[in-house]
Write an enzyme that holds these catalytic residues in place. Structure first.
Site, PDB file in Angstrom:
ATOM      1  N   ASN A   1       0.880  -1.166   0.000  1.00 27.53           N
ATOM      2  CA  ASN A   1       0.000   0.000   0.000  1.00 27.53           C
ATOM      3  C   ASN A   1       0.919   1.217   0.000  1.00 27.53           C
ATOM      4  O   ASN A   1       1.470   1.589   1.033  1.00 27.53           O
ATOM      5  CB  ASN A   1      -0.895  -0.023   1.252  1.00 27.53           C
ATOM      6  CG  ASN A   1      -1.723   1.245   1.391  1.00 27.53           C
ATOM      7  OD1 ASN A   1      -1.837   2.027   0.445  1.00 27.53           O
ATOM      8  ND2 ASN A   1      -2.299   1.450   2.566  1.00 27.53           N
ATOM      9  N   TRP A   2       1.083   1.773  -1.174  1.00 28.86           N
ATOM     10  CA  TRP A   2       2.054   2.865  -1.309  1.00 28.86           C
ATOM     11  C   TRP A   2       1.579   4.175  -0.681  1.00 28.86           C
ATOM     12  O   TRP A   2       2.354   5.105  -0.526  1.00 28.86           O
ATOM     13  CB  TRP A   2       2.355   3.113  -2.796  1.00 28.86           C
ATOM     14  CG  TRP A   2       3.158   2.050  -3.470  1.00 28.86           C
ATOM     15  CD1 TRP A   2       3.441   0.785  -3.024  1.00 28.86           C
ATOM     16  CD2 TRP A   2       3.796   2.181  -4.749  1.00 28.86           C
ATOM     17  NE1 TRP A   2       4.210   0.121  -3.941  1.00 28.86           N
ATOM     18  CE2 TRP A   2       4.442   0.952  -5.017  1.00 28.86           C
ATOM     19  CE3 TRP A   2       3.877   3.210  -5.706  1.00 28.86           C
ATOM     20  CZ2 TRP A   2       5.163   0.729  -6.198  1.00 28.86           C
ATOM     21  CZ3 TRP A   2       4.588   2.985  -6.875  1.00 28.86           C
ATOM     22  CH2 TRP A   2       5.228   1.754  -7.112  1.00 28.86           C
ATOM     23  N   LYS A   3       0.273   4.240  -0.388  1.00 30.64           N
ATOM     24  CA  LYS A   3      -0.303   5.478   0.168  1.00 30.64           C
ATOM     25  C   LYS A   3       0.004   6.664  -0.763  1.00 30.64           C
ATOM     26  O   LYS A   3       0.071   6.471  -1.976  1.00 30.64           O
ATOM     27  CB  LYS A   3       0.183   5.706   1.606  1.00 30.64           C
ATOM     28  CG  LYS A   3      -0.045   4.449   2.462  1.00 30.64           C
ATOM     29  CD  LYS A   3       0.133   4.657   3.932  1.00 30.64           C
ATOM     30  CE  LYS A   3      -0.103   3.321   4.633  1.00 30.64           C
ATOM     31  NZ  LYS A   3      -0.122   3.455   6.101  1.00 30.64           N
TER      32      LYS A   3
ATOM     33  N   HIS B   1      -9.604   1.693   4.399  1.00 34.60           N
ATOM     34  CA  HIS B   1      -8.346   1.845   5.139  1.00 34.60           C
ATOM     35  C   HIS B   1      -8.575   2.800   6.322  1.00 34.60           C
ATOM     36  O   HIS B   1      -9.341   3.760   6.211  1.00 34.60           O
ATOM     37  CB  HIS B   1      -7.247   2.377   4.220  1.00 34.60           C
ATOM     38  CG  HIS B   1      -5.903   2.285   4.854  1.00 34.60           C
ATOM     39  ND1 HIS B   1      -5.457   3.231   5.738  1.00 34.60           N
ATOM     40  CD2 HIS B   1      -4.939   1.345   4.780  1.00 34.60           C
ATOM     41  CE1 HIS B   1      -4.253   2.876   6.174  1.00 34.60           C
ATOM     42  NE2 HIS B   1      -3.918   1.729   5.608  1.00 34.60           N
TER      43      HIS B   1
ATOM     44  N   GLU C   1      -6.885   5.135   7.443  1.00 31.37           N
ATOM     45  CA  GLU C   1      -6.596   6.542   7.162  1.00 31.37           C
ATOM     46  C   GLU C   1      -7.787   7.205   6.473  1.00 31.37           C
ATOM     47  O   GLU C   1      -8.065   8.389   6.687  1.00 31.37           O
ATOM     48  CB  GLU C   1      -5.305   6.655   6.319  1.00 31.37           C
ATOM     49  CG  GLU C   1      -4.079   6.369   7.184  1.00 31.37           C
ATOM     50  CD  GLU C   1      -2.904   5.746   6.471  1.00 31.37           C
ATOM     51  OE1 GLU C   1      -2.836   5.793   5.226  1.00 31.37           O
ATOM     52  OE2 GLU C   1      -2.034   5.175   7.163  1.00 31.37           O
TER      53      GLU C   1
ATOM     54  N   GLU D   1      -5.986  -4.638  10.296  1.00 33.97           N
ATOM     55  CA  GLU D   1      -4.951  -3.636  10.574  1.00 33.97           C
ATOM     56  C   GLU D   1      -5.287  -2.882  11.855  1.00 33.97           C
ATOM     57  O   GLU D   1      -6.063  -1.922  11.827  1.00 33.97           O
ATOM     58  CB  GLU D   1      -4.866  -2.640   9.410  1.00 33.97           C
ATOM     59  CG  GLU D   1      -4.484  -3.274   8.087  1.00 33.97           C
ATOM     60  CD  GLU D   1      -3.805  -2.284   7.171  1.00 33.97           C
ATOM     61  OE1 GLU D   1      -2.735  -2.613   6.650  1.00 33.97           O
ATOM     62  OE2 GLU D   1      -4.323  -1.163   6.988  1.00 33.97           O
TER      63      GLU D   1
ATOM     64  N   GLY E   1       2.019   2.394  10.712  1.00 35.73           N
ATOM     65  CA  GLY E   1       3.001   3.464  10.556  1.00 35.73           C
ATOM     66  C   GLY E   1       3.664   3.884  11.861  1.00 35.73           C
ATOM     67  O   GLY E   1       4.328   4.909  11.929  1.00 35.73           O
TER      68      GLY E   1
ATOM     69  N   SER F   1       2.819  -2.042  10.355  1.00 31.42           N
ATOM     70  CA  SER F   1       4.264  -2.141  10.614  1.00 31.42           C
ATOM     71  C   SER F   1       4.835  -3.532  10.370  1.00 31.42           C
ATOM     72  O   SER F   1       5.770  -3.952  11.055  1.00 31.42           O
ATOM     73  CB  SER F   1       4.604  -1.666  12.044  1.00 31.42           C
ATOM     74  OG  SER F   1       4.211  -0.320  12.213  1.00 31.42           O
TER      75      SER F   1
ATOM     76  N   GLY G   1       2.618  -1.104   4.282  1.00 30.95           N
ATOM     77  CA  GLY G   1       2.814   0.308   3.964  1.00 30.95           C
ATOM     78  C   GLY G   1       4.286   0.608   3.748  1.00 30.95           C
ATOM     79  O   GLY G   1       4.847   0.363   2.681  1.00 30.95           O
ATOM     80  N   GLY G   2       4.933   1.096   4.805  1.00 30.76           N
ATOM     81  CA  GLY G   2       6.327   1.538   4.724  1.00 30.76           C
ATOM     82  C   GLY G   2       7.267   0.573   4.016  1.00 30.76           C
ATOM     83  O   GLY G   2       8.049   0.977   3.153  1.00 30.76           O
TER      84      GLY G   2
HETATM   85  P1  PGA Z   1       2.528   0.269   7.599  1.00 33.23           P
HETATM   86  O1  PGA Z   1       1.091   0.510   6.866  1.00 33.23           O
HETATM   87  O2  PGA Z   1       3.032  -1.061   7.110  1.00 33.23           O
HETATM   88  O3  PGA Z   1       3.364   1.435   7.181  1.00 33.23           O
HETATM   89  O4  PGA Z   1       2.235   0.259   9.066  1.00 33.23           O
HETATM   90  C1  PGA Z   1       0.196  -0.530   6.681  1.00 33.23           C
HETATM   91  C2  PGA Z   1      -1.072   0.025   6.064  1.00 33.23           C
HETATM   92  O5  PGA Z   1      -1.490   1.116   6.443  1.00 33.23           O
HETATM   93  O6  PGA Z   1      -1.687  -0.604   5.176  1.00 33.23           O
END
Ligand code: PGA
Length: 255
Positions: A13-15, A98, A100, A170, A176, A216, A237-238
């Site tokens: 998930n590149w956001k 998601h 966010e 999640e 994050g 994470s 994500g990251g």
């Molecule tokens: P993260 O993000 O791996 O950076 O914690 C995961 C996500 O939000 O899908």
């Protein structure tokens, strides 16, 4: 083991990251490292990178996803993208719900349900995100929260349609933050979600559903999480923004 009944999927998930040239460079680095993965490989990129991603991944084992879609087919919805617009481009997956989107953009369980139904109707596979806040975990209501999010999100989906849903558990406090759920915490909630799906649909549907962990997940903690019976891959994500990190996750999920 029932784990064999379903495919593990590692989805990046590149956001809101990567310009088009940056996206091109990352995808070119990902193609060779993903080549031998036996798990599913998905990259969910910003809308502006979808066309680049679809073109570059043609003929590879990398599938492309978007990070949201609207529930209406078309019309006066400034700033939104429809599910049909995505499928027409060759996009196969979409992230819905998601945390966010829920936290910063007013997404609710009801709008998550509407978007999920529209996405499935258009032929997309949905990476459906659920997860509790820290205060909800501390209050001891993780199962109630995650159960309700799951039930409302799939409301109205037929047994046939549920096959196109991947659930990503999640925990919001782990996204994050560098704080991962322990293997046991993640397994417990993923197993609970599978039980919810079994009650709503059937044991066969629950056994066949890919349920990911996200929050994470990184090269250090992935192996432990991914060997758990009910964790079928991850939404990353990251660690999806660096090819060498993503490669380690693909390898861990391909065992
Ligand atoms: P993260 O993000 O791996 O950076 O914690 C995961 C996500 O939000 O899908």
């Amino acid at each position: 083991m029932n784990k064999k009944l379903r495919q593990a999927i590692i989805a990046g998930n590149w956001k809101m990251n990567k310009t088009r040239p940056e996206a091109k460079a990352l995808i070119e680095a990902l193609i060779p490292v993903a080549k031998n993965a036996t798990c599913g490989v998905v990259i969910c990129v910003p809308f502006t990178n979808l066309e680049t991603a679809v073109e570059l991944t043609k003929g590879t084992n990398i599938k492309v996803g978007a990070q949201n879609c609207h529930f209406e087919k078309s019309g006066a919805f400034t700033g939104e993208i429809s599910a049909d617009m995505l499928t027409e481009m060759g996009v196969e997956y979409v992230v819905i719900g998601h945390s966010e989107r829920r936290q910063y953009f007013g997404e609710t369980d009801v709008t998550v349900n509407k978007r999920t139904k529209a996405a499935v109707a258009a032929g997309l596979k949905v990476l459906l995100c659920v997860g509790e806040l820290l205060e909800e975990r501390e209050q001891g209501i993780t199962e109630e929260i995650v159960g309700l999010q799951t039930k409302v999100a799939v409301m109205g989906l037929t047994a046939d349609e549920i096959k196109n849903i991947v659930i990503a558990y999640e925990p919001v406090w782990a996204i994050g933050t560098g704080k991962t759920a322990t293997d046991e915490q993640a397994e417990e909630v993923c197993a609970y979600i599978r039980g919810v799906v079994e009650k709503l649909y059937s044991k066969a549907d629950a056994d066949a559903m890919t349920i990911q962990y996200g929050g994470s997940m990184n090269p250090k903690n992935a192996a432990g999480l991914l060997t758990k019976e009910n964790i079928d891959g991850g939404l990353i994500g990251g660690a999806s923004l660096k090819a060498e990190d993503f490669a380690v996750l693909l390898e861990a999920a391909s065992k």
